[in-house]
Design a protein around this motif. Structure first.
Motif, PDB file in Angstrom:
ATOM      1  N   ARG A  97      -4.448   1.450  -4.347  1.00  0.00           N
ATOM      2  CA  ARG A  97      -3.889   2.790  -4.229  1.00  0.00           C
ATOM      3  C   ARG A  97      -5.036   3.789  -4.103  1.00  0.00           C
ATOM      4  NH1 ARG A  97       0.320  -0.739  -4.917  1.00  0.00           N
ATOM      5  NH2 ARG A  97       2.119   0.123  -5.964  1.00  0.00           N
ATOM      6  N   TYR A 157      -2.678   4.516   4.897  1.00  0.00           N
ATOM      7  CA  TYR A 157      -2.309   5.203   3.659  1.00  0.00           C
ATOM      8  C   TYR A 157      -1.610   6.529   3.929  1.00  0.00           C
ATOM      9  CZ  TYR A 157      -4.683   1.834   0.764  1.00  0.00           C
ATOM     10  OH  TYR A 157      -5.021   0.672   0.116  1.00  0.00           O
ATOM     11  N   PRO A 205      -0.201   2.570   0.095  1.00  0.00           N
ATOM     12  CA  PRO A 205      -0.340   1.792   1.329  1.00  0.00           C
ATOM     13  C   PRO A 205       0.983   1.670   2.058  1.00  0.00           C
ATOM     14  CG  PRO A 205      -0.276   0.343  -0.577  1.00  0.00           C
ATOM     15  CD  PRO A 205      -0.314   1.742  -1.115  1.00  0.00           C
TER      16      PRO A 205
END
Length: 321
Positions: free
Chosen positions: A245, A273, A279
């Motif tokens: 992340r 992203y 993602p």
């Protein structure tokens, strides 16, 4: 007699330009000792773990993992989310008494320990905050999971076993070259695999958090297979995959490194992203699906484990003896 310029300057208060944390904490080398106002905090939605609440005795982490999602709060302390997060560690010196006070009103929901910074990083060798935190949670009967990369957790294995705690050891890949680049202060993957085996031998429930899987760096099929194979060989009962992340704060630090180390990948990351740092769902499901198939082949479960059930408060048990 003083000159006019000197006399005028002497009447002006010089602005204190130190970071906010330095104005309200006791500095001891690289550590800032603070008195926490609260210990049980909400887990960010981008964390990728199942618990909704967390207890973090330290903020910042000497493991210096470039993709750590806990970086942003350092900015609120007047520090940066990059190098300062890695080297200027905030210590919640009153962690145990503050937590005990909050647990008197807690409804028993599971908590994670170590989300804001590894709770068994080097600072724990100096401050020993974890044993009284474990005791407080055990006495309140609150189920909890310790998230760590550090073999220091073995020091408290007996306490964790008695408390019925779970330990989640983070092993995202077994390539040492990648580890040196993106987790420069963390123990090697081999040491963490040995930690998994040692925790199992000590009777502590242990799972592996395969996090973060790094897009285009540690997500090739052979890399995933090698990692899952060695995790299984270490005796883990399950693996929980989490794709990297990039929330605000982490994104800037990680992409700055990526641009320097792998400039050809920057554009692909921009496509992969969203603005929140998550993602692409299709990519994430493909990677977690591959890991699930590998885990099944090696006889492990995959994905979040069921939350541990609340335990009877230890204090009540002692009162009956």
């Amino acid at each position: 007699m003083w000159g006019v310029g000197w006399d005028a300057l002497s009447l002006v208060d010089v602005a204190d330009e130190r970071p906010a944390i330095e104005r309200r904490a006791l500095a001891r080398g690289a550590f800032y000792e603070t008195q926490a106002r609260t210990m049980i905090e909400k887990v960010p939605a981008t964390a990728g773990i199942t618990e909704r609440w967390a207890v973090s005795p330290y903020r910042g982490c000497a493991h210096a993992c470039r993709g750590c999602g806990a970086r942003r709060p350092h900015r609120g302390l007047g520090l940066d989310a990059g190098r300062d997060f890695d080297t200027r560690i905030v210590v919640k010196a009153n962690a145990a008494p503050r937590l005990r006070a909050e647990l008197t009103r807690w409804q028993g929901e599971p908590v994670a320990i170590g989300v804001g910074g590894d709770c068994y990083q080097e600072a724990e060798l100096t401050y020993h905050l974890m044993p009284p935190l474990i005791a407080a949670l055990a006495e309140a009967g609150v189920p909890f999971t310790v998230y760590t990369k550090s073999p220091l957790v073995l020091r408290d294995a007996a306490l964790l076993r008695s408390a019925g705690a779970r330990v989640a050891v983070s092993i995202a890949f077994v390539d040492e070259q990648i580890r040196r680049a993106v987790e420069p202060g963390a123990p090697t993957a081999q040491r963490r695999l040995e930690l998994v085996a040692a925790l199992a031998e000590a009777g502590v429930e242990c799972r592996v958090l395969m996090a973060p899987v790094l897009p285009l760096l540690s997500d090739a099929a052979d890399q995933l297979a090698a990692t899952v194979r060695r995790i299984a060989a270490a005796g883990a009962t399950g693996v929980e995959p989490v794709v990297l992340r990039l929330p605000h704060g982490t994104r800037q630090w990680y992409l700055t490194w990526l641009e320097q180390a792998h400039p050809a990948l920057v554009e692909r990351y921009a496509e992969l992203y969203d603005k929140a740092g998550m993602p692409a769902p299709g990519y994430e499901s493909r990677i977690t699906g591959q890991i699930a198939q590998l885990a099944q082949a090696y006889g492990m479960s995959c994905g979040p484990a069921p939350s541990p059930a609340p335990r009877p408060p230890q204090a009540d048990q002692l009162a009956l003896v």
